[in-house]
Design a protein around this motif. Sequence first.
Motif, short mmCIF file in Angstrom:
data_model
loop_
_atom_site.label_atom_id
_atom_site.label_comp_id
_atom_site.label_asym_id
_atom_site.label_seq_id
_atom_site.Cartn_x
_atom_site.Cartn_y
_atom_site.Cartn_z
N ILE A 27 7.42 -1.18 -0.49
CA ILE A 27 6.80 -0.05 -1.18
C ILE A 27 7.41 1.24 -0.65
O ILE A 27 7.36 1.51 0.55
CB ILE A 27 5.28 0.01 -0.90
N ARG A 28 7.97 2.04 -1.53
CA ARG A 28 8.43 3.38 -1.17
C ARG A 28 7.24 4.32 -1.34
O ARG A 28 6.61 4.35 -2.41
CB ARG A 28 9.57 3.80 -2.10
N GLN A 29 6.89 5.06 -0.30
CA GLN A 29 5.79 6.02 -0.44
C GLN A 29 6.21 7.14 -1.39
O GLN A 29 7.36 7.58 -1.36
CB GLN A 29 5.41 6.61 0.92
N ILE A 30 5.28 7.59 -2.20
CA ILE A 30 5.58 8.71 -3.10
C ILE A 30 4.55 9.80 -2.89
O ILE A 30 3.43 9.56 -2.43
CB ILE A 30 5.63 8.29 -4.58
N ASP A 31 4.94 11.02 -3.25
CA ASP A 31 4.06 12.16 -3.09
C ASP A 31 3.23 12.34 -4.37
O ASP A 31 3.45 11.64 -5.35
CB ASP A 31 4.89 13.42 -2.78
N VAL A 32 2.30 13.26 -4.35
CA VAL A 32 1.43 13.44 -5.51
C VAL A 32 2.18 14.00 -6.71
O VAL A 32 1.66 13.99 -7.83
CB VAL A 32 0.22 14.35 -5.19
N ASP A 33 3.43 14.52 -6.50
CA ASP A 33 4.23 14.98 -7.64
C ASP A 33 5.16 13.85 -8.12
O ASP A 33 6.08 14.11 -8.89
CB ASP A 33 5.04 16.23 -7.27
N ASP A 34 4.93 12.63 -7.62
CA ASP A 34 5.67 11.44 -8.05
C ASP A 34 7.08 11.37 -7.46
O ASP A 34 7.89 10.53 -7.84
CB ASP A 34 5.72 11.36 -9.58
N SER A 35 7.39 12.22 -6.49
CA SER A 35 8.71 12.17 -5.84
C SER A 35 8.69 11.18 -4.68
O SER A 35 7.64 10.97 -4.05
CB SER A 35 9.10 13.56 -5.32
N ASP A 36 9.84 10.60 -4.41
CA ASP A 36 9.93 9.67 -3.29
C ASP A 36 9.74 10.39 -1.95
O ASP A 36 10.19 11.53 -1.78
CB ASP A 36 11.32 9.00 -3.28
N GLN A 37 9.11 9.68 -1.03
CA GLN A 37 8.99 10.19 0.34
C GLN A 37 9.85 9.32 1.24
O GLN A 37 10.40 8.30 0.82
CB GLN A 37 7.53 10.15 0.78
N ASP A 38 9.96 9.72 2.51
CA ASP A 38 10.80 8.96 3.44
C ASP A 38 10.17 7.62 3.83
O ASP A 38 10.88 6.65 4.06
CB ASP A 38 11.06 9.78 4.71
N GLY A 39 8.87 7.58 3.92
CA GLY A 39 8.22 6.39 4.47
C GLY A 39 8.22 5.19 3.53
O GLY A 39 8.36 5.31 2.31
N TYR A 40 8.10 4.02 4.12
CA TYR A 40 7.95 2.80 3.33
C TYR A 40 6.98 1.88 4.05
O TYR A 40 6.62 2.13 5.23
CB TYR A 40 9.30 2.08 3.17
N VAL A 41 6.58 0.85 3.36
CA VAL A 41 5.75 -0.17 4.00
C VAL A 41 6.00 -1.48 3.26
O VAL A 41 6.41 -1.48 2.09
CB VAL A 41 4.25 0.24 3.96
N VAL A 42 5.83 -2.58 3.96
CA VAL A 42 5.89 -3.90 3.34
C VAL A 42 4.45 -4.37 3.18
O VAL A 42 3.72 -4.48 4.17
CB VAL A 42 6.71 -4.89 4.19
N ALA A 43 4.04 -4.60 1.95
CA ALA A 43 2.64 -4.93 1.68
C ALA A 43 2.52 -6.27 0.96
O ALA A 43 3.41 -6.67 0.20
CB ALA A 43 2.00 -3.84 0.82
N VAL A 44 1.41 -6.95 1.19
CA VAL A 44 1.07 -8.15 0.43
C VAL A 44 0.57 -7.69 -0.94
O VAL A 44 -0.17 -6.71 -1.05
CB VAL A 44 0.00 -8.98 1.16
N ASP A 45 0.97 -8.42 -1.97
CA ASP A 45 0.58 -8.07 -3.33
C ASP A 45 -0.64 -8.90 -3.75
O ASP A 45 -0.55 -10.13 -3.83
CB ASP A 45 1.74 -8.35 -4.28
N SER A 46 -1.76 -8.23 -4.03
CA SER A 46 -2.95 -8.96 -4.45
C SER A 46 -3.26 -8.78 -5.93
O SER A 46 -4.27 -9.27 -6.43
CB SER A 46 -4.17 -8.53 -3.62
N VAL A 47 -2.38 -8.03 -6.65
CA VAL A 47 -2.69 -7.70 -8.04
C VAL A 47 -1.58 -8.03 -9.03
O VAL A 47 -1.67 -7.68 -10.21
CB VAL A 47 -3.06 -6.21 -8.18
N GLY A 48 -0.49 -8.65 -8.57
CA GLY A 48 0.60 -9.00 -9.48
C GLY A 48 1.46 -7.82 -9.88
O GLY A 48 1.84 -7.69 -11.04
N ALA A 49 1.78 -6.96 -8.93
CA ALA A 49 2.61 -5.79 -9.21
C ALA A 49 4.08 -6.20 -9.33
O ALA A 49 4.52 -7.17 -8.72
CB ALA A 49 2.45 -4.76 -8.09
N GLY A 50 4.84 -5.43 -10.10
CA GLY A 50 6.26 -5.72 -10.26
C GLY A 50 7.10 -4.55 -9.79
O GLY A 50 6.60 -3.42 -9.64
N VAL A 51 8.40 -4.82 -9.57
CA VAL A 51 9.31 -3.77 -9.13
C VAL A 51 9.30 -2.63 -10.14
O VAL A 51 9.37 -2.86 -11.35
CB VAL A 51 10.73 -4.33 -8.92
#
Lengths: 95, 95, 95, 95, 95
Positions: A27-51
């Motif tokens: 997951i690439r973190q994004i800001d409230v203006d929908d722009s990419d941020q530097d941070g990321y995280v690896v998360a378990v998917d519990s809802v069937g999200a796609g790239v």
Amino acid sequence: MLLGRVTGTVVASRKEPLMEGMTLLLIRQIDVDDSDQDGYVVAVDSVGAGVGEVVLYASGSSARQTALTKDRPCDAVIMAIVDTWEVDGDVVYSK
Amino acid sequence: MLLGRVTGTVVASRKEPLMEGMTLLLIRQIDVDDSDQDGYVVAVDSVGAGVGEVVLYASGSSARQTALTKDRPCDAVIMAIVDTWEVDGDVVYSK
Amino acid sequence: MLLGRVTGTVVASRKEPLMEGMTLLLIRQIDVDDSDQDGYVVAVDSVGAGVGEVVLYASGSSARQTALTKDRPCDAVIMAIVDTWEVDGDVVYSK
Amino acid sequence: MLLGRVTGTVVASRKEPLMEGMTLLLIRQIDVDDSDQDGYVVAVDSVGAGVGEVVLYASGSSARQTALTKDRPCDAVIMAIVDTWEVDGDVVYSK
Amino acid sequence: MLLGRVTGTVVASRKEPLMEGMTLLLIRQIDVDDSDQDGYVVAVDSVGAGVGEVVLYASGSSARQTALTKDRPCDAVIMAIVDTWEVDGDVVYSK
């Protein structure tokens, strides 16, 4: 919770048995203006999200409060796929 | 979870009794492009990772959800060895 | 866990009753090359560490998993005194 | 807890069943001088806050200590609407 | 735990019922040389601290380990009023 964009997948065949069968998304973190941020995280998917989808993820012990992740060594979980959000009355993002 | 590269080992003979027998590895945080980041963490190894391998680690209370670390004063655990990850359809890292 | 150097002591006579008798040490965070970092933390000492020693400390709920700190309002605990660590095969620090 | 200003709403129709019915608000972090900060968080609203209001939110496992959020994968909750705060005897903010 | 200086008070009449009666203090984070830092936190006071005093506060789930804050949506608590601290043998702060 924070907003993020699913940007990829992580494969790990050798892992803690409790993590078997979990889908790990990058997951690439994004800001409230929908722009990419530097941070990321690896998360378990519990809802069937796609790239490419924008999601909400929960961190810490709250990441273990889904049926899928309960009592597992998981500190981040995607718990919603975002349809839209507004800032000061303006729609910033719409799926 | 975050990605990291195992870069070393930490030896501590005097420690909390509950930490006896735990292997402590030094993890350099890495970014999604596989570059080193500034941060590091010392994590308990629950999967038999070796120096040079790329791993996933969980932090906080989630680090105590493995059979090895349960109820121990451990706030970071390696819970997977990474085989590969992709960003926007491109393989960034392959073991 | 993170590496730190014990740099001092904190005295607080007026405190939560559950913190009575806890030794509070000031920890300077250090990097994997043994250099000082900007951050610090005040941690309860569960292993008898002294000023100048390099230690490992655990944060968050994991800091309450020692016999000494269980169920107390303590979010950082020294759980090991470091003897040595290696990075890429080289000894960086030896007590 | 931290201070924040409610700046918007997030809609997510596909989500973890345990998050059904939760109102998700976008919170801009603010400093003690009432200026906007860079950070934001998406929090569940437990007090009926509206866009523009200044609130206090709790993070981590503490965000699950309200009747509304108990045992749910929620890591941030608005638990108070701020009326006023003072710094060094001066009122900085008044609703 | 971290060091902070009590710089003010926060009033919030509309709040989660479990937070009724809690005194909310504004804490400016300070460094080990007693200088102000950029960060702040709003913490529940469990020890009767006053504006201007230097305190220790605990964060996260550890903030709920006092009789006052148990099971409440509180992620920061003042659990000690600092009398003095030393760095490398020198007294940096004395009340």
